[in-house]
Design a protein around this motif. Sequence first.
Motif, PDB file in Angstrom:
ATOM      1  N   GLU A   1      -2.006   6.660  -3.412  1.00 18.15           N
ATOM      2  CA  GLU A   1      -1.016   7.195  -4.350  1.00 18.15           C
ATOM      3  C   GLU A   1      -0.973   8.723  -4.271  1.00 18.15           C
TER       4      GLU A   1
ATOM      5  N   LYS B   1     -12.177  -0.664  -8.766  1.00 13.60           N
ATOM      6  CA  LYS B   1     -11.884   0.575  -8.049  1.00 13.60           C
ATOM      7  C   LYS B   1     -12.722   1.695  -8.660  1.00 13.60           C
TER       8      LYS B   1
ATOM      9  N   GLY C   1       0.798  -1.223   0.000  1.00 11.15           N
ATOM     10  CA  GLY C   1       0.000   0.000   0.000  1.00 11.15           C
ATOM     11  C   GLY C   1       0.833   1.276   0.000  1.00 11.15           C
TER      12      GLY C   1
ATOM     13  N   ASP D   1      -6.443  -4.880  -9.035  1.00  9.76           N
ATOM     14  CA  ASP D   1      -5.892  -3.735  -8.298  1.00  9.76           C
ATOM     15  C   ASP D   1      -5.182  -2.781  -9.240  1.00  9.76           C
TER      16      ASP D   1
ATOM     17  N   SER E   1       2.739  -6.331  -4.784  1.00 10.62           N
ATOM     18  CA  SER E   1       1.902  -5.141  -4.909  1.00 10.62           C
ATOM     19  C   SER E   1       2.753  -3.870  -4.885  1.00 10.62           C
ATOM     20  N   ALA E   2       2.538  -2.949  -3.916  1.00  9.63           N
ATOM     21  CA  ALA E   2       3.462  -1.815  -3.865  1.00  9.63           C
ATOM     22  C   ALA E   2       4.878  -2.343  -3.601  1.00  9.63           C
TER      23      ALA E   2
HETATM   24  C1  DHB Z   1      -1.543  -1.826  -3.130  1.00  6.22           C
HETATM   25  C2  DHB Z   1      -2.790  -2.098  -3.672  1.00  6.22           C
HETATM   26  C3  DHB Z   1      -3.384  -1.155  -4.465  1.00  6.22           C
HETATM   27  O1  DHB Z   1      -4.601  -1.377  -5.021  1.00  6.22           O
HETATM   28  C4  DHB Z   1      -2.755   0.065  -4.722  1.00  6.22           C
HETATM   29  O2  DHB Z   1      -3.375   0.979  -5.491  1.00  6.22           O
HETATM   30  C5  DHB Z   1      -1.492   0.310  -4.196  1.00  6.22           C
HETATM   31  C6  DHB Z   1      -0.882  -0.645  -3.402  1.00  6.22           C
HETATM   32  C7  DHB Z   1      -0.895  -2.869  -2.267  1.00  6.22           C
HETATM   33  O3  DHB Z   1      -1.568  -3.872  -1.920  1.00  6.22           O
HETATM   34  O4  DHB Z   1       0.270  -2.723  -1.920  1.00  6.22           O
END
Ligand code: DHB
Length: 486
Positions: free
Chosen positions: A373, A355, A86, A437, A165-166
Amino acid sequence: MIPLLSLLLAASCGASVPTDGLVFDASSGKAGSIELPTGKTVNYTAYEKLYFVTDVEDPTYQYMNVYVPEGATQTTPIFLRTYVGGYMASEATAPQAGDATGRALAEGYVVAIPGSRGRNSKVGDTWTGRAPAAILDLKAAIRYLRHFDKQMPGDAERIITDGTSAGGAMSALMGATGNYPDYEPLLDAMGAAKERDDVFASICFCPIIDLEHADMAYEWLFQDTDSRLAGSEEQQKVSAELASQFPAYLAGLNLHKADGTPLTGDNFLDYIKELLIASAQKAKNAGADISADLGFKFNSEARGPFAAPLNGGMPGGPGGNRPMMRMGGGRVGEYITDLDMPAYLNYVVSTQPLKGVPSFDSQGVLGSRASGENEEFGDSTGSSVSFTEYGAAANGVVLTDEIRRNVILMNPMIFVGNPKATNAPHWYVRHGARDRDTSFPVPVAFATKLENAGLDVDFLLAWNRPHSGDYALDEVFDWIAQITGR
Ligand code: DHB
């Protein structure tokens, strides 16, 4: 400068916040062990709270833990796992029995787990982790491993990064931005070691990258789904505007298929379709039940004595060599021959709601709140800001030079094939075949850019996976063994 109280606190916890250069004391290791789900126990030596910069701003996050399993030597590759999620701060942890860190120790690799500042980290009134702090911390950790390579077991020339993810974005950044000069003054200002920071391999699970183009890609892919069509007129207008920007961006990337065909807005959806079919076929070959209800078509027409034997010649339905038919499951034939993309995308969005519009740079557009973000690109006062031209225009603001610079420094796409960067030679990239995502075009364009740059890339839209990481670890560690020659 580090606040005195934080220094004292850190010191009282046995930490060694550097006061005079970076330190590593090889005699400071502590014995530990971890029991894996298989029942196997791995003994290791732990080196914890290794501060990787001399000018520590946030002592909660700017250190790394390193675990050296029994039997590791100077030539053992180092598995570096970031737990960023995240775009938030991530504290260095111990290895986990159930994820890739435990498995890496069981396979004999040295494991490094760096912490890093993130969009929510704060010391006093100062937000410490806004872009590009996280990647700076991770690059500093890599430099630290190189700086003390001779004193510490493990080979800093063979660092394999991993994240989800991030964190997948961070792994991609570590893999793509090696030694890029624009990070240098920022790393110098933190007191990072004066070392190279390129890595050997990068494992990226569902990387949330290319943030400044993620909204246009998202709407380009999803604008005609039932979900988006159920939105308000205003939402559909914004969705269509963003979607219309994607083909020009894609064209500018100059990507091509393995056979040399240029990828454009006209054939990119078909390319994604090919990748989804390949993924489903791979899963089908391994025994998964792929349903026609998702939009797949099969070679169910083959009949007669000269038809190729289905299922490898094994008995199919009653009477032997016939197509497999299952009532209800909709599984037919041995080969997937086509996929109805609108049907498949509606399936994806039925498994998890999309989203909002826009998904990433949402602040102030259609009255939406700031996204993670938007916070990531804010500053040390805790602000959150627009970071795309579209978002800035909707809010009547201009993107400052600093925001533009930070957006670039956080986007691995920009550095792939860039002559001033040392890209990792080996890449393992996964994005779930029902992960929403970020949209398929983002990881697909990234993997294709890596391939087009001549790098070694193992990419898959992993069948039936939602937004997740560190899965199929047998496969991951087979790949690592292959690239490291172990
Ligand atoms: C993550 C998930 C997301 O949907 C996003 O926009 C940014 C990071 C995550 O899980 O790290």
